[in-house]
Design a protein around this motif. Structure first.
Motif: not given
Ligand code: SF4
Lengths: 216, 468
Positions: B413, B131, B347-348, B108
């Protein structure tokens, strides 16, 4: 970018706060590598009864008769009336692209999310921030009057109501200038090549680690 | 010269020019690129016959569309595949460094930037992704931009910006055992709301933030955008410099020493004034669980689903009613009685090694509840995955019944194949519980990795402290 000076248009209301960009244009449509064609999928999850995917023929899909933009009285709307924190969440510019492609040129709300707000101006959409009371009044007016239109003037920064009342709003001098003249940000910035180069020369000395010789 | 906040310092150091009306041209040190928000920007560049201003300031990685299962077959969905291939082509054409899907460093975008030392203290960091605020944890000014701005940065290395106001969120005191950075930031958003930070750059400070690891600070800054602020940041301290030391793109030798000296100044001056200050007591923060469809709809795990009738504001009340309908929840239900269909740890926000370690500690010796249909672990990067495997965490998870996946955004997502089906309920360590975010009709509850792990092994929400 298309310039914006003055628009008289039909108003459509989306009466909920925190409308996020995931709702404005769901992620499956972000797989496109183009800037256009997002209009039919604006508010996709609310607008249709089935689940939308990019390769579908939208004209064949079952529409949600209760969703406000599907009501006959709001067809052809160019001004969107919204609640607080409109455009929150993801930075996807596909959201203003979809709104524009659908036909909206103006969005009026008590507040907008920062990135979305900026993305609007860049794409020739005018986001107008009005205080909550003014927005409440517009929602009430729209509900009561079918065919409710407003005239939005960017030169004078005013909104004219059908009964002759006007509301004032303010837009940043720079953003207003760009929108009035349809100016492209990149071309503007490239007028300052000298300044950018001078900045880089100075930083190379001050902070050499930001300019490593081997690069990335 | 007056006292400055960290944000003031970062901003001032990057102003190339200022207009009379306060609009500035800001220099961008690092530009991160992923496949979803960049194709139209590269296309714009090509149409205008422009080339990147500073090729080496860019780093690209595909993350949103990549499969998290076996990659040897490539990407099955043709639309996703085209987007990733387009990124590959654009990077090759414009000479931009890219960690491709099969690169061990792929992951990511917000995880790999810091991991590679590609984001450094004092930098301005942008990416076509909200993000990007994550990188502020290193004492950088980092925020998301739209695709037109991606093109603008590629073409000019600058952005046209207006300075935000300064907000300090100070979290003091000791965090309880089993409570993490995620609980802190959810509690903050519960306090100030999803628009509370609109127009501000937030600095997170106070003893509880100082006590967090740099990874934990990333979790907090990651969700600054969920509080409405484009940028979140934390002052540089010894932990920051130790984190950066020795990373592939971090400075070396004399330049390293010079950099560290400069980075030590990256904190708000004692006398600095903030436009708004919020204070939280860390010792009062319990594990948090969101119940609704915005991150501000959050309560402690011991609480109940709130009743819209108790809300005075009409617009808010209707929002709550809509959220309850969407989430399939009744007002007054104890959070501990909410059962889950799926678990997503990734996720990040929460896919770094310490997140996986914490989750593994909860899972070790236990089994995923039989009522849970799927439990996913998606590491944030290939390097994190490898590290976790060296520590044997993959075994802990797999023995318990979790699926151990390849790195990417995954079910955060649901742009790839990982998603919720309509009506499915998920305990997720990601950052957004919006309608449809994790799949059409899917119901998301945001929690910390420890809480997600606890939900996995019990089948419903439970105070993780009872399992430690
Ligand atoms: S919020 Fe989710 S979709 Fe967006 S960069 Fe982070 S991990 Fe990826």
């Amino acid at each position: 970018m298309e310039s914006f000076k003055r628009l008289t248009g039909l108003v459509a209301p989306i009466d909920r706060s925190n409308v996020d960009t995931d709702a404005i244009i769901p992620k499956q449509f972000l797989k496109s590598i183009k800037r256009t064609g997002f209009g039919p999928n604006l508010f996709d999850e609310w607008r249709y009864l089935d689940h939308g995917e990019p390769d579908m023929d939208n004209s064949q899909r079952p529409v949600n008769p209760d969703f406000v933009l599907n009501l006959p009285r709001y067809q052809g709307a160019t001004i969107l009336l919204a609640r607080e924190n409109f455009g929150s969440g993801s930075s996807r510019e596909h959201a203003p692209w979809a709104l524009l492609d659908y036909g909206f040129r103006v969005i009026i709300a008590p507040s907008f999310a920062d990135i979305f707000f900026n993305n609007c101006f860049i794409n020739g959409i005018l986001p107008i921030t009005l205080d909550e009371l003014a927005v409440d009044r517009l929602f009430a007016d729209v509900a009561l009057n079918e065919g409710y239109t407003l005239t939005v003037d960017l030169e004078t920064q005013t909104i004219s109501l059908p009964n002759g009342d006007t509301m004032n709003y303010k837009v940043d001098v720079f953003r207003r200038h760009c929108l009035l003249h349809g100016l492209d940000d990149i071309a503007l910035t490239l007028q300052y090549i000298k300044e950018i180069k001078a900045y880089e020369r100075r930083r190379r000395v001050e902070a050499p680690w930001l300019f490593p010789e081997e690069g990335l | 010269m007056g006292a400055k906040t960290l944000y003031d310092k970062l901003w001032d150091a990057h102003v190339v020019r200022e207009n009379d009306d306060g609009i500035c041209l800001i220099y961008i040190d690092r530009h991160l690129i992923h496949e979803v928000t960049s194709p139209q920007a590269f296309e714009g560049l090509r149409l205008a016959e422009r080339s990147p201003w500073r090729r080496e300031a860019n780093l690209a990685v595909p993350d949103h569309n990549v499969p998290t299962t076996d990659r040897s077959q490539g990407i099955a969905d043709p639309v996703s595949r085209l987007q990733v291939e387009t990124l590959d082509k654009n990077c090759a054409e414009f000479g931009i460094t890219e960690f491709k899907m099969d690169d061990p460093r792929q992951g990511i975008v917000h995880v790999i930037g810091p991991e590679e030392g590609a984001t450094l203290p004092g930098m301005t960091v942008v990416c076509g992704d909200s993000h990007t605020s994550t990188h502020g944890a290193l004492g950088a000014l980092a925020h998301g931009i739209g695709t037109s701005e991606v093109e603008h940065v590629l073409a000019t290395q600058c952005l046209i910006q207006k300075k935000s106001k300064n907000m300090l969120v100070s979290v003091d005191g000791d965090l309880g055992h089993g409570i993490s950075a995620k609980d802190i930031v959810l509690a903050i958003i519960g306090e100030i709301g999803t628009a509370g930070g609109t127009g501000y750059a937030i600095e997170f400070g106070g003893s509880a933030i100082e006590a967090l690891s740099v990874e934990g600070r990333m979790t907090v800054c990651n969700m600054a955008i969920e509080a409405g602020a484009r940028a979140g940041m934390v002052a540089v301290d010894d932990k920051t410099t130790e984190y950066v030391r020795g990373r592939p793109y971090a400075p070396k030798g004399d330049v390293w020493e010079q950099a560290v000296t400069a980075w030590k100044k990256l904190h708000s001056d004692v006398e600095a004034r903030f436009d708004r200050v919020i204070q939280l007591d860390a010792s009062k923060i319990a594990p948090q669980v969101t119940w609704g469809t915005t991150p501000e709809m959050v309560v402690p795990v011991g609480g109940r689903v709130p009743n819209p009738e108790d809300e005075g504001n009409v617009v808010k009340r209707e929002g709550m009613q809509r959220a309850l309908r969407y989430m399939g929840l009744q007002a007054g239900t104890p959070i501990g009685e909410i059962a889950l269909d799926k678990i997503f740890i990734g996720s990040c926000t929460n896919s770094r090694i310490e997140d996986l370690r914490v989750a593994a500690d909860v899972v070790r010796g236990r089994k995923v509840a039989t009522s849970v249909k799927q439990a996913l672990i998606v590491p944030g990067s290939g390097l994190i995955k490898r590290q976790a495997e060296q520590e044997g965490l993959d075994k802990v998870f797999m023995e318990a019944g979790f699926e151990w996946r390849e790195p990417g955004c995954s079910m955060c997502l649901a742009m790839n194949a990982d998603r919720l089906e309509a009506g499915e309920r998920c305990a997720s360590t990601s950052n957004r519980n919006f309608e449809g975010r994790q799949g059409h009709g899917g119901r998301t509850h945001l929690v910390s990795p420890a809480m997600a792990a606890a939900a996995a092994v019990t089948g419903h929400f439970v105070d993780v402290r009872a399992l430690l």
